[in-house]
Structures are given as C-alpha cells and as structure tokens.
Write a protein that holds these residues in place. Structure first.
Motif, PDB file in Angstrom:
ATOM      1  N   PHE A 125       0.832  -1.206   0.000  1.00 19.76           N
ATOM      2  CA  PHE A 125       0.000   0.000   0.000  1.00 19.76           C
ATOM      3  C   PHE A 125       0.866   1.255   0.000  1.00 19.76           C
ATOM      4  O   PHE A 125       0.627   2.193  -0.770  1.00 19.76           O
ATOM      5  CB  PHE A 125      -0.924   0.008   1.213  1.00 19.76           C
ATOM      6  N   SER A 126       1.867   1.298   0.880  1.00 16.28           N
ATOM      7  CA  SER A 126       2.728   2.483   0.952  1.00 16.28           C
ATOM      8  C   SER A 126       3.449   2.723  -0.371  1.00 16.28           C
ATOM      9  O   SER A 126       3.512   3.859  -0.857  1.00 16.28           O
ATOM     10  CB  SER A 126       3.739   2.312   2.087  1.00 16.28           C
ATOM     11  N   ALA A 127       3.964   1.665  -0.965  1.00 15.98           N
ATOM     12  CA  ALA A 127       4.680   1.821  -2.232  1.00 15.98           C
ATOM     13  C   ALA A 127       3.751   2.300  -3.344  1.00 15.98           C
ATOM     14  O   ALA A 127       4.097   3.208  -4.118  1.00 15.98           O
ATOM     15  CB  ALA A 127       5.329   0.487  -2.619  1.00 15.98           C
ATOM     16  N   ALA A 128       2.564   1.705  -3.442  1.00 17.85           N
ATOM     17  CA  ALA A 128       1.626   2.101  -4.493  1.00 17.85           C
ATOM     18  C   ALA A 128       1.134   3.523  -4.284  1.00 17.85           C
ATOM     19  O   ALA A 128       1.018   4.302  -5.248  1.00 17.85           O
ATOM     20  CB  ALA A 128       0.446   1.123  -4.535  1.00 17.85           C
ATOM     21  N   PHE A 129       0.882   3.898  -3.045  1.00 20.72           N
ATOM     22  CA  PHE A 129       0.360   5.237  -2.798  1.00 20.72           C
ATOM     23  C   PHE A 129       1.413   6.308  -3.066  1.00 20.72           C
ATOM     24  O   PHE A 129       1.082   7.397  -3.561  1.00 20.72           O
ATOM     25  CB  PHE A 129      -0.135   5.343  -1.355  1.00 20.72           C
ATOM     26  N   VAL A 130       2.664   6.017  -2.759  1.00 12.91           N
ATOM     27  CA  VAL A 130       3.728   6.965  -3.084  1.00 12.91           C
ATOM     28  C   VAL A 130       3.815   7.158  -4.596  1.00 12.91           C
ATOM     29  O   VAL A 130       4.014   8.276  -5.088  1.00 12.91           O
ATOM     30  CB  VAL A 130       5.068   6.472  -2.508  1.00 12.91           C
ATOM     31  N   GLY A 131       3.628   6.082  -5.356  1.00  9.25           N
ATOM     32  CA  GLY A 131       3.588   6.216  -6.813  1.00  9.25           C
ATOM     33  C   GLY A 131       2.422   7.061  -7.283  1.00  9.25           C
ATOM     34  O   GLY A 131       2.563   7.854  -8.219  1.00  9.25           O
ATOM     35  N   VAL A 132       1.271   6.933  -6.640  1.00 11.88           N
ATOM     36  CA  VAL A 132       0.114   7.749  -7.004  1.00 11.88           C
ATOM     37  C   VAL A 132       0.383   9.226  -6.734  1.00 11.88           C
ATOM     38  O   VAL A 132      -0.031  10.107  -7.497  1.00 11.88           O
ATOM     39  CB  VAL A 132      -1.137   7.268  -6.235  1.00 11.88           C
ATOM     40  N   LEU A 133       1.111   9.517  -5.646  1.00 11.81           N
ATOM     41  CA  LEU A 133       1.394  10.908  -5.290  1.00 11.81           C
ATOM     42  C   LEU A 133       2.431  11.556  -6.192  1.00 11.81           C
ATOM     43  O   LEU A 133       2.578  12.784  -6.174  1.00 11.81           O
ATOM     44  CB  LEU A 133       1.869  10.988  -3.837  1.00 11.81           C
ATOM     45  N   GLY A 134       3.170  10.776  -6.960  1.00  7.65           N
ATOM     46  CA  GLY A 134       4.181  11.344  -7.841  1.00  7.65           C
ATOM     47  C   GLY A 134       5.588  10.903  -7.554  1.00  7.65           C
ATOM     48  O   GLY A 134       6.536  11.427  -8.144  1.00  7.65           O
ATOM     49  N   GLY A 135       5.760   9.946  -6.648  1.00  8.23           N
ATOM     50  CA  GLY A 135       7.091   9.440  -6.364  1.00  8.23           C
ATOM     51  C   GLY A 135       7.514   8.398  -7.390  1.00  8.23           C
ATOM     52  O   GLY A 135       6.684   7.718  -7.997  1.00  8.23           O
ATOM     53  N   GLY A 136       8.808   8.269  -7.555  1.00  5.69           N
ATOM     54  CA  GLY A 136       9.340   7.297  -8.495  1.00  5.69           C
ATOM     55  C   GLY A 136       9.503   5.926  -7.864  1.00  5.69           C
ATOM     56  O   GLY A 136       9.043   5.665  -6.739  1.00  5.69           O
ATOM     57  N   ILE A 137      10.201   5.050  -8.595  1.00  7.26           N
ATOM     58  CA  ILE A 137      10.385   3.678  -8.136  1.00  7.26           C
ATOM     59  C   ILE A 137      11.221   3.646  -6.860  1.00  7.26           C
ATOM     60  O   ILE A 137      10.946   2.876  -5.930  1.00  7.26           O
ATOM     61  CB  ILE A 137      11.048   2.838  -9.246  1.00  7.26           C
ATOM     62  N   ARG A 138      12.266   4.487  -6.772  1.00  9.41           N
ATOM     63  CA  ARG A 138      13.101   4.496  -5.579  1.00  9.41           C
ATOM     64  C   ARG A 138      12.319   4.959  -4.348  1.00  9.41           C
ATOM     65  O   ARG A 138      12.459   4.392  -3.257  1.00  9.41           O
ATOM     66  CB  ARG A 138      14.312   5.387  -5.798  1.00  9.41           C
ATOM     67  N   ALA A 139      11.484   5.979  -4.529  1.00  6.60           N
ATOM     68  CA  ALA A 139      10.662   6.446  -3.408  1.00  6.60           C
ATOM     69  C   ALA A 139       9.685   5.364  -2.955  1.00  6.60           C
ATOM     70  O   ALA A 139       9.458   5.168  -1.752  1.00  6.60           O
ATOM     71  CB  ALA A 139       9.899   7.711  -3.817  1.00  6.60           C
ATOM     72  N   SER A 140       9.105   4.644  -3.906  1.00  5.63           N
ATOM     73  CA  SER A 140       8.192   3.552  -3.543  1.00  5.63           C
ATOM     74  C   SER A 140       8.930   2.445  -2.805  1.00  5.63           C
ATOM     75  O   SER A 140       8.407   1.853  -1.847  1.00  5.63           O
ATOM     76  CB  SER A 140       7.528   2.990  -4.802  1.00  5.63           C
ATOM     77  N   ALA A 141      10.172   2.166  -3.227  1.00 10.13           N
ATOM     78  CA  ALA A 141      10.948   1.129  -2.551  1.00 10.13           C
ATOM     79  C   ALA A 141      11.256   1.521  -1.113  1.00 10.13           C
ATOM     80  O   ALA A 141      11.163   0.689  -0.188  1.00 10.13           O
ATOM     81  CB  ALA A 141      12.243   0.868  -3.323  1.00 10.13           C
ATOM     82  N   THR A 184      17.916  22.207   5.093  1.00 15.73           N
ATOM     83  CA  THR A 184      16.553  22.733   5.049  1.00 15.73           C
ATOM     84  C   THR A 184      15.758  22.046   3.936  1.00 15.73           C
ATOM     85  O   THR A 184      16.238  21.860   2.826  1.00 15.73           O
ATOM     86  CB  THR A 184      16.572  24.253   4.814  1.00 15.73           C
ATOM     87  N   ILE A 185      14.516  21.691   4.252  1.00 17.84           N
ATOM     88  CA  ILE A 185      13.649  20.998   3.303  1.00 17.84           C
ATOM     89  C   ILE A 185      12.728  22.008   2.643  1.00 17.84           C
ATOM     90  O   ILE A 185      12.173  22.897   3.309  1.00 17.84           O
ATOM     91  CB  ILE A 185      12.825  19.904   4.003  1.00 17.84           C
ATOM     92  N   ASP A 186      12.562  21.887   1.364  1.00 19.39           N
ATOM     93  CA  ASP A 186      11.617  22.729   0.636  1.00 19.39           C
ATOM     94  C   ASP A 186      10.230  22.096   0.735  1.00 19.39           C
ATOM     95  O   ASP A 186       9.879  21.198  -0.023  1.00 19.39           O
ATOM     96  CB  ASP A 186      12.038  22.866  -0.831  1.00 19.39           C
ATOM     97  N   VAL A 187       9.435  22.566   1.723  1.00 21.45           N
ATOM     98  CA  VAL A 187       8.127  21.961   1.944  1.00 21.45           C
ATOM     99  C   VAL A 187       7.100  22.416   0.919  1.00 21.45           C
ATOM    100  O   VAL A 187       5.985  21.898   0.880  1.00 21.45           O
ATOM    101  CB  VAL A 187       7.620  22.280   3.367  1.00 21.45           C
ATOM    102  N   THR A 188       7.452  23.393   0.100  1.00 27.83           N
ATOM    103  CA  THR A 188       6.511  23.841  -0.939  1.00 27.83           C
ATOM    104  C   THR A 188       6.657  23.020  -2.222  1.00 27.83           C
ATOM    105  O   THR A 188       5.942  23.256  -3.197  1.00 27.83           O
ATOM    106  CB  THR A 188       6.744  25.328  -1.258  1.00 27.83           C
ATOM    107  N   GLU A 189       7.572  22.064  -2.216  1.00 28.60           N
ATOM    108  CA  GLU A 189       7.799  21.258  -3.419  1.00 28.60           C
ATOM    109  C   GLU A 189       6.562  20.454  -3.778  1.00 28.60           C
ATOM    110  O   GLU A 189       5.912  19.848  -2.913  1.00 28.60           O
ATOM    111  CB  GLU A 189       8.976  20.312  -3.180  1.00 28.60           C
ATOM    112  N   THR A 190       6.223  20.470  -5.044  1.00 27.87           N
ATOM    113  CA  THR A 190       5.089  19.692  -5.542  1.00 27.87           C
ATOM    114  C   THR A 190       5.596  18.484  -6.316  1.00 27.87           C
ATOM    115  O   THR A 190       6.741  18.445  -6.766  1.00 27.87           O
ATOM    116  CB  THR A 190       4.186  20.543  -6.448  1.00 27.87           C
ATOM    117  N   PHE A 191       4.714  17.511  -6.468  1.00 27.09           N
ATOM    118  CA  PHE A 191       5.088  16.264  -7.119  1.00 27.09           C
ATOM    119  C   PHE A 191       4.113  15.978  -8.265  1.00 27.09           C
ATOM    120  O   PHE A 191       3.018  15.454  -8.027  1.00 27.09           O
ATOM    121  CB  PHE A 191       5.081  15.109  -6.116  1.00 27.09           C
ATOM    122  N   PRO A 192       4.477  16.360  -9.484  1.00 26.73           N
ATOM    123  CA  PRO A 192       3.594  16.092 -10.623  1.00 26.73           C
ATOM    124  C   PRO A 192       3.502  14.593 -10.886  1.00 26.73           C
ATOM    125  O   PRO A 192       4.402  13.825 -10.517  1.00 26.73           O
ATOM    126  CB  PRO A 192       4.280  16.829 -11.780  1.00 26.73           C
TER     127      PRO A 192
END
Length: 498
Positions: free
Chosen positions: A199-215, A333-341
């Motif tokens: 679920f976590s991996a699939a949902f990260v992909g839905v949000l705009g994350g790549g394969i590494r983020a899903s892993a 510092t993290i850019d919290v305004t970053e969007t994920f197309p």
C-alpha cells in the motif's frame, strides 16, 4: 304569541329572513373547514407519546423483523446475553453505534422480546428488559479491546440478517456467533505486513514518487509494522506505539535525504513519510465518530473523537521529534513547498490506486469476495477527486465530494455483498487523506518559528479535509438509503431462501 316559561317576552321574528337548511355539500365543506382549523390550532398528537424503539429500524436493512413467538419470557435472559455478545463483537470489529443499536433492536424484536431499551457509550452496551408487572432485567457489557476484522464484521451483519428474516433461531445464532468470534482471520500476519508495504509503495507512486521512493516507502512500512508488533507484545499504549512508528518513518526519510546521495537515494522526505503515516491514521474510528455524532450518539462520538485526536497527536509528536533529531544532526533545510507532478499515465495511476485499496483492505482483514468491489469503489472515488480538482472545486472540497461518492457506492456494494457500508467505505477512502499537508505543516511548526501561523493554518486545513472526508462518507450512506431499500429487501429474501 306564546311566552316562554320564564316569563320573558321573545322579540318578534316575522321580519327576519328565513334560514334555509344546508345542503349535504355545504355541510361537508363546513366539517372540512372545522377539521382544518382544528389541525392548525391544536398541538401535536399524541403530545407526549414515546416513539417505539422498533421504529429505530426504519431505513436500516433490518426494518420490519419477522418475530419468532413461543417461550419468550422464560428465555429472555439468554436472548439478552446473546444480544450483548453480538454487540460486543461488532464494536470490537469497528462498527458504529447506530449499526450496533439497530442490530440489537432487530434481533431482540425478532426473537420475541418487547419492552427493550438500549444504551450505548464509547466502551459499553447496556440492555434493559422491563416487561409490565414483571421483574426487569438490566445487563451491561464493556468492550475492552479492538481489532481489525472487517470479515468478521460482515459475517455478524449476515447473521443479524438471517435472524431478522426468521431463518435462524437463538440456539443456532449463538453457535454461529461463537464460530465467528473464534474463527481465524482471512489473512495471515505476514500477508498483512506485506500488504501494508505494498500500500505504501503504491500510494507513493500515485502521489508522484518514483520507483526508488516507492521502494523506500515499502521498506519503511515493513519496519514500522515490525516495530508496532513488538511494542504491542510489551503492552505499550497505542499512543506511544503510533508516536514511535511516525518517528521512525520520518527519521528514515530524513536520513536518506541527508546521506542518500552517494547511493542514489536522495528522495524528498515528504513523499516517503506520507506513504508510512497514512496507515497510522485512525480513519475507521474517525468515520465512526462522525457517524455517531450525526446519528445522535454524542457520548460515543465524543469518546471515539478523543481517541482519534490522541492518535493524531501521537503522529504529530513523532514527526516533530524526528525533525528535532534531524536538525541536531545538521539536516539541510527541506523545501516543503515542493510539488510532485504525476510520473505515470492515468491508466497506470488507476491501477496503482486499485492495488493500494486492495492492500489496505487486506490489512483491515476484509473478506476475499469484497476485495475487488472495494478496489472498484476506490478507483471511482479517485477519478472523482481528479475530476473535481481539474474543474477547480478546490483542494478542501474535492476530497469531501469524492468521499460522498465513495460512501454512496459503498452502501450499494456492501448491501449486495451482505456486508455493512463501513467495510467498503473506509479502505476505499484512505487515499483521500492529506498526508502531505500534515507533513509540511509539522515541519513549519517545528523548525520554522517565523512561519508558525502558516503551520497552524496547514494543520487546520488538514483537519478540515479529514473531517470532510469522514462526513462525506456518512452523507453518501444517508443519500444511498432511499436508493437501496430494494437491495435490503432482496438481501432478506436471499436469506430466507437459504
């Protein structure tokens, strides 16, 4: 001219016009006018008559129960014991107060008990049986534990339907309920753990994350699942279990953000954290609390809402502590305004949503036959979310609109499959919750003191979205009730044929 007996003289009437007798039509019109005037000026009738408790079944699948007669009073205590056992099981599996109440009323009426009163609070169910000129019986059952078992909840729902249709007596019902409560869950523990990671991996992909983020999200989810299981063995309170899990998933994301560049794993921490904390959100309890508040159970709603808020507080505390630890180690510092197309085509996104909903349904121990229908409801809800966002509905109202559609479809699908609406609605609606907003707001509140007002605004926005989703599910259920009366009747007919 004759005089009256009292000696008074009547006035002459020869010059007055004669009164013609009224026709039947005029008499009917006069009577109708009197009745209308009486309705306008009189109070409600009867002014103080209480509503029959069986009337509470109107709009539920258990309306007009078939009453079984014979030997009622001699077995009243056994019937009440069975009703309390069933109510306790429903509460443990996540049912709302209204569903528990209607189930108690339906089975006690079907088994021949009248003069029943039911009182439900956050952790207890009380039944009072007070027939006229007899000694009353009052029994109380306290619910001390909860578990994820939507398959068991669906089986209890089907058992109540069978009792209401007259096809199951009390002795058989007691045996079936014991079988339900002692039978194993449909999925083993290892499959639930794997489903959480998927679920976590699939949902990260839905949000705009790549394969590494899903892993990374998959691995983080497995880690916190094992951590939660170990803390549960140590009898750690749920508040600290949730805080520890949110701390670990956030810290892992921050460490990869700082040290992941040499191995190619520098991933935006926000999208990794979201995949982990969504499973920790008390979605089912929040939906039940909103449902209880709307349906007139303020005490139960307040208790569940307080428990939900404590869980949210634990999530926030874990994320905040991880930020502090990260800052102490020199985190950038993290850019919290970053969007994920979106990274994938629409058809692949739809497939990921379906996989995510099936995975969370497995984690909630939903029965096998309900997995694909639940995934279909979740996909429709996500498409409504995309469409509402595209036409400019707004980031706060679009999830609520999608939740209404999910709640409506969930009631239709659940009745067709012989299950309560909550079993389908909660897994399908989890994808609507604002995990990114929660992460960004907590980062601003914890590490950017100059933007504290912005952080509080973000948390209020996230809370509004969460409550909107919960209320939307309840509204969808209410809107579907007039459309599903025939489905409830068909369900009862199928039960009679069995």
């Amino acid at each position: 001219m004759t005089e009256p007996s009292d000696g008074r003289r009547r006035p002459p009437s020869a010059g007055l016009p004669r009164t013609e007798p009224m026709s039947p039509l005029q008499m009917g019109q006069q009577a109708a006018g009197k009745r209308m005037l009486r309705r306008l000026v009189q109070g409600e009738h009867p002014p103080t008559a209480p509503m029959s408790i069986v009337d509470r079944l109107a709009g539920s699948p258990y309306a007009n129960p078939m009453i079984q007669v014979g030997g009622v009073d001699t077995s009243a205590r056994k019937t009440i014991d069975f009703a309390l056992h069933l109510a306790e099981s429903m509460f443990r599996y996540g049912a709302g107060a209204l569903e528990v109440e209607t189930s108690i009323i339906a089975i006690t009426a079907a088994l021949g008990l009248k003069h029943i009163e039911v009182d439900i609070t956050n952790q207890s169910v009380a039944i009072n049986y007070a027939p006229r000129d007899q000694t009353p019986i009052t029994l109380l059952r306290v619910v001390r534990s909860w578990t994820n078992n939507y398959a068991g909840l669906a089986q209890v729902h089907q058992l109540v339907t069978d009792i209401v249709t007259g096809g199951v007596g009390r002795e058989e019902a007691v045996r079936r309920l014991d079988d339900i409560t002692h039978s194993p869950k449909p999925f083993p523990r290892w499959m639930v753990t794997a489903a959480s990671g998927i679920f976590s991996a699939a949902f990260v992909g839905v949000l705009g994350g790549g394969i590494r983020a899903s892993a990374v999200a998959f691995a983080s989810s497995l880690l916190i699942s094992m951590l939660a299981r170990q803390l549960g063995k140590w009898r750690t309170p749920d508040f600290f279990v949730t805080a520890a899990c949110s701390f670990v998933v956030t810290l892992v994301a921050l460490l990869l953000w700082r040290y992941g560049t040499p191995v190619g794993f520098q991933i935006a921490p926000a999208i990794v954290v979201v995949g982990g904390i969504l499973l920790l959100l008390p979605t089912g309890r929040l939906v039940s609390s909103v449902q209880d508040a709307i349906n007139g159970f303020p005490v139960t709603a307040a208790g569940r809402f307080l428990s939900t808020m404590l869980t949210f507080g634990a999530l926030v505390a874990g994320i905040a502590i991880a930020f502090v630890v990260g800052a102490m180690t020199g985190m950038e510092t993290i850019d919290v305004t970053e969007t994920f197309p979106p990274r994938y085509d629409l058809w692949l996104l739809v497939l990921m949503v379906a996989v995510a909903v099936v995975a969370i349904a497995i984690a909630e121990q939903t029965a096998w036959p309900l997995l694909l229908p639940t995934a279909a409801v979740g996909v429709v809800g996500h498409l409504v979310l995309i469409g509402a966002t595209a036409v400019g509905v707004g980031p706060r109202f679009a999830p609520a609109l999608a939740a209404v559609v999910i709640g409506l479809l969930a009631r239709v699908v659940a009745l067709r499959m012989g299950a309560p609406q909550l079993v389908v609605a909660v897994p399908a609606a989890l994808i609507l919750l604002p995990g990114l907003t929660i992460f960004r707001s907590m980062y601003v509140l914890t590490l950017e003191e100059s933007e504290i007002i912005l952080g509080f605004g973000g948390m209020l926005s996230a809370g509004a979205i969460v409550l909107g989703v919960a209320a939307g599910i309840v509204l969808g259920d209410v809107l579907a009730r007039p459309l599903t009366r025939n489905l409830a009747s068909n369900e009862r007919k199928r039960a009679r044929r069995r």
